[in-house]
Write a protein that holds these residues in place. Structure first.
Motif, mmCIF file in Angstrom:
data_model
loop_
_atom_site.group_PDB
_atom_site.id
_atom_site.type_symbol
_atom_site.label_atom_id
_atom_site.label_comp_id
_atom_site.label_asym_id
_atom_site.label_seq_id
_atom_site.Cartn_x
_atom_site.Cartn_y
_atom_site.Cartn_z
ATOM 1 N N ALA C 150 0.837 -1.207 0.000
ATOM 2 C CA ALA C 150 0.000 0.000 0.000
ATOM 3 C C ALA C 150 0.872 1.257 0.000
ATOM 4 O O ALA C 150 0.644 2.188 -0.772
ATOM 5 C CB ALA C 150 -0.936 -0.015 1.211
ATOM 6 N N PHE C 151 1.872 1.250 0.841
ATOM 7 C CA PHE C 151 2.776 2.407 0.886
ATOM 8 C C PHE C 151 3.433 2.617 -0.475
ATOM 9 O O PHE C 151 3.520 3.737 -0.975
ATOM 10 C CB PHE C 151 3.858 2.199 1.962
ATOM 11 N N ASP C 152 3.890 1.513 -1.045
ATOM 12 C CA ASP C 152 4.528 1.588 -2.361
ATOM 13 C C ASP C 152 3.606 2.244 -3.376
ATOM 14 O O ASP C 152 3.968 3.211 -4.046
ATOM 15 C CB ASP C 152 4.857 0.176 -2.851
ATOM 16 N N LYS C 153 2.414 1.683 -3.448
ATOM 17 C CA LYS C 153 1.436 2.159 -4.438
ATOM 18 C C LYS C 153 1.092 3.628 -4.229
ATOM 19 O O LYS C 153 0.753 4.349 -5.171
ATOM 20 C CB LYS C 153 0.160 1.332 -4.341
ATOM 21 N N ALA C 154 1.134 3.997 -2.951
ATOM 22 C CA ALA C 154 0.790 5.387 -2.649
ATOM 23 C C ALA C 154 1.972 6.312 -2.951
ATOM 24 O O ALA C 154 1.890 7.531 -2.748
ATOM 25 C CB ALA C 154 0.374 5.515 -1.187
#
Lengths: 204, 204, 204, 204
Positions: C150-154
């Motif tokens: 999620a962090f990556d995608k964000a």
DNA sequence: AATGAATGAGCCTTCATTCAT
DNA sequence: GATGAATGAAGGCTCATTCAT
């Protein structure tokens, strides 16, 4: 005309023979598990697993657990009695009989301790469970016969009812010595032989 | 001054004594069930039901099933050995010992067949389950001692390692005759006595 | 020529597949009972009764109680992680990720509260019972991975060891809110969403 | 004239006080067993044995198992909250609060891991067993209060309903780190402190 | 002919709880 | 006040046996 019945009969006989062969084979496998774990501690599952057989097959060939165990034990009996008998046939005269008999007993104690252990287990179980009595009785009759034959061959005449007692004595010693083989300090073959020789010399 | 420790100790002792008494009482009840059904066929439930005890109580007093059975057997041992020993104390001289010893054995075969049957069951189990070995070993040592005492009293000197063999022989006969008592044609007391008398006469 | 081995192998594979399918099916049933009653209060008997299965079958397919529970939990894991992962795949950019992630979490809190409740139960049990640690550890690794994704995608780069802490924070909030759903005044979906959105916005 | 009632009342009060003192004492002992084994694995027998108390006494002072456990947990709560509160009182200003709060949390993680582990166990159990909900709720209210106090002291104003969420976040981190302390590679005090300091700095 | 899935009775053991002392 | 003996319900697990395939 009545070829048919004959053929059918032959086929049935072949079938029975095949089935018996299979039963013997299964029993041989089962015996291994039983020898190791004993009557009370061996489940059919154990037997099935230890011998790569399916649980269903055990019941396909044997009525129930008792039936299988009885079959196993009766196989063992033939083996043992045959071995002792064979050992005795060659012997003649008191000394040779003593030698041959004690030799046979000692060899069996050393090589087949586990089978004997199982036999004693089943014989005991028979006192509580009548199902086992016929086999046990049959085997003991054979064993007594073997002892009787030894006395005969040794030229020592004793009344029939005495033979059973002598069997009991030999068996008492045999069992005791076998039990000790499982202890931390098992006897040497030499020591066992000395004991049996003395014993038989005293009896004959 | 230090009455307190003394009192506490006394109380603890009384408690232990009471607990032991209870254990003995439970074991006596359990023995009845075990004698009848045998090791492999007696569940704790059977024992509880046959003696109006709660299942929980058995576990309250005994660690587990083995613990209870071991206790039962070791109680039996004291009884039997004491009886035989007592019978021997009064006897002196070869003939009296033969008489007293065979009398004690025969009485026990006739009156306590079921207890002996259990003993043989446990002794056998010990060969498969090490848990039972210590008790069995302890009892057999006592039994061998008894046989040794009989030889002594009869004035027959034999080397110690021979005593064990004689125990094995007597035990073999004893077991065989006991087993037959469960058959359709049990022997009379008279017949049993004759057998043991002859046997002991031969040994001494 | 060597069709036989191939056939045997195929049959074995089919068998394993069937067995696995059955295990999954049983686990699904068991999960229902576990979800409702919790680890400490669910007996195998409860499970069997609640799902019309025989007690024996549970043991036929699973080694023991722990084995069954572990299987149940690991099935849950795949489900949940897959759902969240799927929700995230479609999203791109900070705002969409926040939206998708919080949406997935809220949906799961509302629809699967009971499964999560069980998960927390097992995770806790693992601290006392090492048996459960491997599954718990495996699941948490996956969950941390999801948070990391999620962090990556964000588009928010953070060092790996930080991801775990963020997982712990999200999990803390998740657990707290889930717990409250069992209270007399559960939060509305709207309210839950607002909370998670704010939270994630703060994190990213 | 009405001296009597007064005296009686006083005596009753003394009695209650004495009883409470005894309960506290028992609970302290019980806590040791519970901390070690956890809710699901600790029997009253375990508690009695581990703390040299009689089984009867446990029931003499506590209604039942739940009652005792609840009492134990509520004792723990006072201890922990008091410790944190005390740590905070001395601090003033954002930086000092961060320092004092994280210091208190880390110390507790390192020194009281087992008590916290039990707390999480009971909190979880409460989700399945309503009996535990009141205590758990009471404790969490206090914990939230503590977090709120920290925010206040740090000069960071946040709406009341937000405090609970921050509690959940801190708790999530706390729980995660505590769990890892039971792993093969526990974190150093230094590392834990860094994590909490960063976290609180981000929150305030 | 052979298999192994499924069953359910039964086993040993644990445990919270009660109660007489 | 305090103890611990006693209970019986319940739990996990094993096993011989049955039966559909």
């Amino acid at each position: 005309m009545n070829d048919f019945p004959a053929k059918l009969q032959a086929r049935a006989a072949r079938k029975t023979a095949k089935r018996d062969e299979k039963k013997r084979q299964i029993a041989a496998s089962a015996l291994n598990a039983l020898k190791e774990l004993g009557y009370a501690n061996t489940s059919l599952r154990d037997i099935a697993e230890k011998s790569d057989m399916s649980l269903g097959m055990l019941h396909y060939y044997f009525e129930d657990r008792s039936d299988l165990i009885i079959y196993c034990v009766s196989i063992y009996k033939r083996e043992f009695v045959r071995a002792v008998t064979k050992a005795l046939t060659a012997a003649s005269g008191r000394d040779e009989v003593i030698e041959a008999f004690s030799e046979a007993l000692v060899t069996s104690i050393i090589e087949d301790e586990m089978t004997h252990r199982l036999w004693y287990d089943i014989r005991n179980q028979a006192m509580f469970d009548v199902t086992f009595r016929p086999v046990v009785s049959e085997i003991e009759t054979m064993l007594i016969g073997t002892v009787g034959a030894a006395f005969d061959k040794a030229g020592h005449k004793i009344p029939p009812e005495q033979v059973a007692i002598y069997y009991a004595l030999v068996d008492g010693a045999f069992r005791y010595l076998m039990q000790d083989q499982f202890s931390a300090t098992p006897r040497s073959r030499r020591a066992l032989q000395a004991i049996f020789r003395d014993l038989l010399a005293q009896f004959f």
